[in-house]
Scaffold this motif. Structure first.
Motif, mmCIF file in Angstrom:
data_model
loop_
_atom_site.group_PDB
_atom_site.id
_atom_site.type_symbol
_atom_site.label_atom_id
_atom_site.label_comp_id
_atom_site.label_asym_id
_atom_site.label_seq_id
_atom_site.Cartn_x
_atom_site.Cartn_y
_atom_site.Cartn_z
ATOM 1 N N LYS A 110 0.817 -1.201 0.000
ATOM 2 C CA LYS A 110 0.000 0.000 0.000
ATOM 3 C C LYS A 110 0.858 1.262 0.000
ATOM 4 N N GLN A 111 2.053 1.189 0.588
ATOM 5 C CA GLN A 111 2.923 2.360 0.697
ATOM 6 C C GLN A 111 3.886 2.501 -0.479
ATOM 7 N N LYS A 112 3.714 1.703 -1.514
ATOM 8 C CA LYS A 112 4.598 1.788 -2.690
ATOM 9 C C LYS A 112 4.424 3.160 -3.332
ATOM 10 N N SER A 113 5.524 3.703 -3.833
ATOM 11 C CA SER A 113 5.513 5.045 -4.420
ATOM 12 C C SER A 113 4.541 5.104 -5.577
ATOM 13 N N GLY A 114 3.933 6.311 -5.702
ATOM 14 C CA GLY A 114 2.959 6.449 -6.772
ATOM 15 C C GLY A 114 2.586 7.897 -6.967
ATOM 16 N N GLY A 156 0.228 5.730 -4.003
ATOM 17 C CA GLY A 156 1.408 6.104 -3.230
ATOM 18 C C GLY A 156 1.058 6.247 -1.756
ATOM 19 N N ASN A 157 1.992 6.897 -1.046
ATOM 20 C CA ASN A 157 1.774 7.110 0.383
ATOM 21 C C ASN A 157 0.580 8.038 0.607
ATOM 22 N N ILE A 158 -0.202 7.725 1.660
ATOM 23 C CA ILE A 158 -1.378 8.544 1.962
ATOM 24 C C ILE A 158 -0.914 9.873 2.524
ATOM 25 N N PRO A 159 -1.209 10.963 1.834
ATOM 26 C CA PRO A 159 -0.718 12.280 2.280
ATOM 27 C C PRO A 159 -1.699 12.911 3.276
ATOM 28 N N PRO A 160 -1.244 13.900 4.041
ATOM 29 C CA PRO A 160 -2.141 14.594 4.972
ATOM 30 C C PRO A 160 -3.000 15.652 4.281
ATOM 31 N N ASN A 161 -2.608 16.062 3.053
ATOM 32 C CA ASN A 161 -3.323 17.145 2.362
ATOM 33 C C ASN A 161 -3.604 16.766 0.914
ATOM 34 N N PRO A 162 -4.485 15.764 0.669
ATOM 35 C CA PRO A 162 -4.743 15.320 -0.714
ATOM 36 C C PRO A 162 -5.293 16.429 -1.598
ATOM 37 N N ALA A 163 -6.196 17.238 -1.066
ATOM 38 C CA ALA A 163 -6.808 18.288 -1.888
ATOM 39 C C ALA A 163 -5.759 19.281 -2.374
ATOM 40 N N HIS A 164 -4.788 19.647 -1.514
ATOM 41 C CA HIS A 164 -3.748 20.586 -1.904
ATOM 42 C C HIS A 164 -2.855 19.993 -2.983
ATOM 43 N N LEU A 165 -2.523 18.713 -2.877
ATOM 44 C CA LEU A 165 -1.662 18.079 -3.859
ATOM 45 C C LEU A 165 -2.330 18.007 -5.230
ATOM 46 N N LEU A 166 -3.637 17.693 -5.248
ATOM 47 C CA LEU A 166 -4.341 17.535 -6.520
ATOM 48 C C LEU A 166 -4.510 18.858 -7.249
ATOM 49 N N THR A 167 -4.399 19.968 -6.535
ATOM 50 C CA THR A 167 -4.632 21.276 -7.164
ATOM 51 C C THR A 167 -3.338 22.080 -7.344
ATOM 52 N N ASN A 168 -2.170 21.423 -7.188
ATOM 53 C CA ASN A 168 -0.922 22.184 -7.326
ATOM 54 C C ASN A 168 -0.418 22.243 -8.771
ATOM 55 N N GLY A 169 -1.209 21.686 -9.697
ATOM 56 C CA GLY A 169 -0.869 21.763 -11.118
ATOM 57 C C GLY A 169 -0.162 20.545 -11.657
ATOM 58 N N ARG A 170 0.465 19.750 -10.820
ATOM 59 C CA ARG A 170 1.237 18.603 -11.309
ATOM 60 C C ARG A 170 0.317 17.478 -11.807
ATOM 61 N N PHE A 171 -0.917 17.387 -11.247
ATOM 62 C CA PHE A 171 -1.823 16.338 -11.712
ATOM 63 C C PHE A 171 -2.263 16.610 -13.160
ATOM 64 N N LYS A 172 -2.510 17.870 -13.463
ATOM 65 C CA LYS A 172 -2.858 18.242 -14.837
ATOM 66 C C LYS A 172 -1.699 17.937 -15.773
ATOM 67 N N LYS A 173 -0.487 18.224 -15.296
ATOM 68 C CA LYS A 173 0.703 17.946 -16.104
ATOM 69 C C LYS A 173 0.852 16.453 -16.349
ATOM 70 N N LEU A 174 0.571 15.671 -15.311
ATOM 71 C CA LEU A 174 0.650 14.212 -15.438
ATOM 72 C C LEU A 174 -0.296 13.723 -16.520
ATOM 73 N N LEU A 175 -1.531 14.218 -16.499
ATOM 74 C CA LEU A 175 -2.510 13.782 -17.484
ATOM 75 C C LEU A 175 -2.102 14.182 -18.895
ATOM 76 N N GLU A 176 -1.548 15.382 -19.057
ATOM 77 C CA GLU A 176 -1.117 15.821 -20.377
ATOM 78 C C GLU A 176 -0.007 14.930 -20.912
ATOM 79 N N GLU A 177 0.934 14.574 -20.060
ATOM 80 C CA GLU A 177 2.020 13.706 -20.491
ATOM 81 C C GLU A 177 1.510 12.304 -20.789
ATOM 82 N N ALA A 178 0.587 11.815 -19.946
ATOM 83 C CA ALA A 178 0.073 10.455 -20.147
ATOM 84 C C ALA A 178 -0.746 10.371 -21.424
ATOM 85 N N LYS A 179 -1.446 11.395 -21.749
ATOM 86 C CA LYS A 179 -2.283 11.381 -22.955
ATOM 87 C C LYS A 179 -1.430 11.317 -24.222
#
Length: 780
Positions: free
Chosen positions: A632-636, A668-691
């Protein structure tokens, strides 16, 4: 979603109820119906087999009108009308007074029963001699005794006190005891038949017995215009019921007779008192009449007047008779003159002349004979001509006879008219004194008529007192049906059959009515018809393999996800270049199977030789790792979002060897601030690269109603697959997802129903509940 596929998923929100579907809901529980039917029919069998047989006994009586008694022809009533009020008679028959007399006469407060193996039946009397010692009025409370015949004699048990009385013989008369009765078996041949049998003897107070009988007796009128009554009672013992009905009729009849005799006695006393006054008044009037006759020298004028009137009436009657004969003779003469050769003359019309009547009969016979000969031989035949001559001769004779008879009648009529005028003159010569004498006679007649009326009524009362007529006429004595009215097997079995169907139906109806869970596609279309349902995943809780591991798998699970992947491809917007499509998988609450659907959907897309990336974006409660046996704690994803230097491609996993084009990015590891991480712009970047590298990017997101994570990244999705679980998701939660779609918070949304056909338990090994259970609730 304005494409052809979406239009194919629109439904009428006011769709009528599907009867076939409703019936199918109930047929799923057919074992319940079978069990209920078996139990109800078995219960009905035992009820019909062992329930006491109830028979109906009835009789019919006619209530006799008191005015139909012995009355002389000079009754004062011109038009006789019945005075019977059947409602009053019914109340009298069922009154406590009548019931009390019936109970006392039949000793109904003592009842007998025969004990059986299963049931106890009431009987009219004991099969041996019975003598009651206790008086009915002395019974103040219920007493019960059980009587058994053993090899030695009688054994009697007081069921209230449980005292046992043993007798060495089959008779209780020789022994001293305090039992309220004596019994004796007088016929020894019945001993073998009655041995080891038990009987119950009950004693009840008269009042309670009479009230009970009052409730059992039913009296009703037969028809609206009839004065007949039907008396009926229902009971186990036919003999006892017939005795009750017959005795009831006899008691009611005697009660009516007694009432009529009482009226007759009072009538006699009243008339005797009136006779004294009437006798004195009559004597006074007779003396006045005698003085008037002597003073006016009158003997008997009324006799002369009556004689004159009688003679005149006789003369007028004879005159009317002659006029009648004269009219008939003239009518017959006219008929004879206007008669054709083939017509017959009327016979026996009232002419009092035998010769004429004989000639008419001979004439008619001659005409009939002539017509027969004419029909068979023709008019020119000599026999026909001879018959015609005979007819003409008879016709001439009749005409001469009628003329002679008419002349005689006219002469006699003139003589009678002269005689009638003579009698009329004699009546007009009655002396004027008669009119004065009538005034005295009128007073005398009034008193005499009153005297005679009272004398008549006195005789009637005396006769009615001596031979008082019955108050009822028994139309039918007590009769009992040959078949019991209860239990009726047909009705009992029909009721059992109906109950066996209605009881489980009613229970299921209540369950369905109180059920608030979603069960299928229809529940969604009732809430919204604009959002399509693109897949229904069957419940495979008994299957061990619930993951689409083999691309060539042809199981129902694999086919359902192939259909889902095809439908998802239809709702995606038209391709813009070579970029991949982002598909979100979300749900309303925890436990609806969004991770299970997203995983299998990504594998289904991969089985079509498409490059697919599955991203675990549920950072608070990740579950993908459990299906691929990873830590469960594997990087992601959380590591990538947090560390700008981290390359997400290094965390990719190929969890299924048979799907070479499939990759997984765990949460990945369960973070204390999921909402902040999802809105820092890197998730959008991830999707653009994955697409750029994958044809499809399937994102397993968090439930929408518990946290805002999915709402924060919803704008990046090309399509949103919204999962609802059958028999788990509340129907009212669908309104929440509908609002998300209509408000644009979720883009291009479509429903997928998971675990269709599932029962109360969820078969995929997910121990989800409504409490989502995130690690840091403060950041939810």
């Amino acid at each position: 979603m304005d494409n052809q596929f979406n239009n194919s998923f629109t439904f009428n929100e006011e769709e009528s109820i599907d009867l076939k579907q409703e019936l199918r809901r109930y047929f799923r529980y057919w074992p319940w119906f079978v069990i209920a039917l078996l139990v109800s029919l078995l219960g009905a069998y035992f009820y019909v087999r062992y329930a006491p047989r109830i028979y109906e006994t009835y009789s019919k009586i006619k209530i006799l009108d008191e005015s139909e008694g012995l009355e002389l022809p000079t009754s004062a009533f011109v038009f006789k009308r019945t005075n019977i009020n059947l409602e009053n008679e019914i109340e009298i028959i069922t009154s406590y007074l009548i019931m009390d007399r019936v109970v006392r006469e039949l000793n109904l407060n003592t009842s007998f029963y025969e004990e059986g193996t299963i049931q106890t039946s009431q009987i009219a009397s004991l099969p041996f001699a019975y003598e009651q010692i206790i008086k009915p009025d002395s019974i103040e409370r219920t007493l019960s005794y059980k009587l058994e015949l053993n090899t030695k004699g009688f054994q009697i048990t007081n069921l209230k006190t449980e005292n046992v009385f043993d007798f060495n013989t089959y008779s209780t008369k020789q022994d001293d005891h305090n039992l309220p009765f004596n019994v004796a078996l007088e016929d020894d041949t019945q001993l073998d038949k009655l041995r080891d049998k038990a009987f119950i003897i009950n004693f009840n107070p008269i009042k309670s017995t009479a009230l009970g009988l009052k409730n059992k007796i039913k009296v009703e009128a037969i028809g609206e215009a009839s004065d007949l009554l039907k008396l009926s009672i229902k009971g186990e013992s036919v003999g006892r019921s017939e005795k009750i009905i017959n005795t009831l009729m006899d008691v009611f009849n005697k009660d009516g007779i007694y009432d009529r005799q009482l009226v007759s006695k009072r009538t006699l006393d009243f008339i005797d008192e009136r006779f004294v006054f009437l006798a004195e008044e009559l004597d006074s009037i007779e003396i006045d009449q005698e003085v008037f006759k002597e003073k006016n020298n009158i003997i008997d004028i009324a006799t002369d007047a009556e004689l004159g009137l009688e003679q005149r009436s006789e003369s007028e009657a004879e005159q009317f008779k002659l006029e009648n004969q004269l009219t008939l003779s003239r009518l017959l003469g006219e008929a004879l003159k206007g008669n054709s050769e083939s017509d017959l003359l009327p016979a026996n019309i009232g002419i009092e002349n035998g010769g004429i009547n004989t000639l008419i009969s001979e004439y008619n016979l001659a005409v009939i004979n002539r017509d027969k000969l004419e029909n068979s031989a023709g008019k020119n035949n000599p026999a026909v001509q001879s018959a015609q001559s005979q007819v003409d001769d008879l016709k001439a004779n009749i005409s001469r006879s009628l003329n002679t008879y008419t002349s005689q009648l006219e002469a006699s009529l003139k003589q009678l008219e002269t005689r009638t005028q003579k009698f009329a003159g004699r009546v007009s010569q009655i002396p004027q004194q008669e009119r004065l004498f009538k005034a005295i006679q009128r007073q005398q007649k009034i008193k005499e008529s009153l005297y005679l009326l009272l004398l008549q009524k006195r005789e009637e009362a005396a006769i009615n007192l001596a031979i008082t007529e019955p108050s009822i006429k028994v139309v039918e004595n007590a009769l009992s049906g040959t078949k019991p009215i209860s239990p009726k097997p047909n009705i009992v079995y029909a009721a059992a059959l109906l109950g066996g169907l209605l009881i489980p139906f009613g229970i299921l109806y209540l369950i369905f009515m109180l059920d608030t869970k979603l069960h299928g596609k229809e529940d969604i279309t009732k809430v919204t018809s604009k959002i399509p349902v693109i897949g229904e995943i069957p419940n495979l809780k008994k299957s061990k393999d619930i993951i689409f591991k083999d691309p060539n798998d042809r199981s129902p699970l694999a086919e359902s996800f192939r259909i889902l992947s095809a439908n998802v491809d239809y709702i995606l917007p038209i391709a813009d270049g070579e970029k991949g499509k982002v598909i979100y998988c979300t749900s309303t609450i925890k436990g609806e199977g969004k991770t299970y659907i997203s995983l299998n959907l990504s594998l289904a897309l991969s089985s079509m030789n498409k490059k697919v990336l599955l991203i675990g974006a549920d950072l608070r409660n990740p579950q993908i790792h459990a299906h691929i046996n990873e830590d469960k704690q594997k990087s992601g994803l959380s590591n990538y979002l947090h560390d700008v230097e981290y390359d997400w491609k290094e965390a990719l996993i190929n969890g299924f060897g048979m799907h070479p084009n499939h990759r997984i990015l765990l949460s990945g590891n369960i973070p204390p601030n999921p909402a902040h991480l999802l809105t820092n712009g890197r998730f959008k970047k991830l999707l653009e690269e994955a697409k750029q590298e994958y044809d499809y990017v399937v994102v397993d997101t968090a439930p929408t109603i518990l946290v805002t994570d999915t709402m924060l990244i919803s704008q990046y999705a090309d399509a949103t697959v919204y999962i609802a679980r059958a028999n788990y998701t509340e129907r009212n939660l669908l309104k929440f997802s509908k609002e998300l779609s209509e408000s644009g918070k979720l883009k291009n949304m479509a429903y997928v129903i998971n675990s269709v056909g599932a029962g109360k338990s969820y078969g995929y090994g997910y121990n989800y509940g409504y409490n989502y259970g995130y690690g840091n609730p403060s950041n939810s």
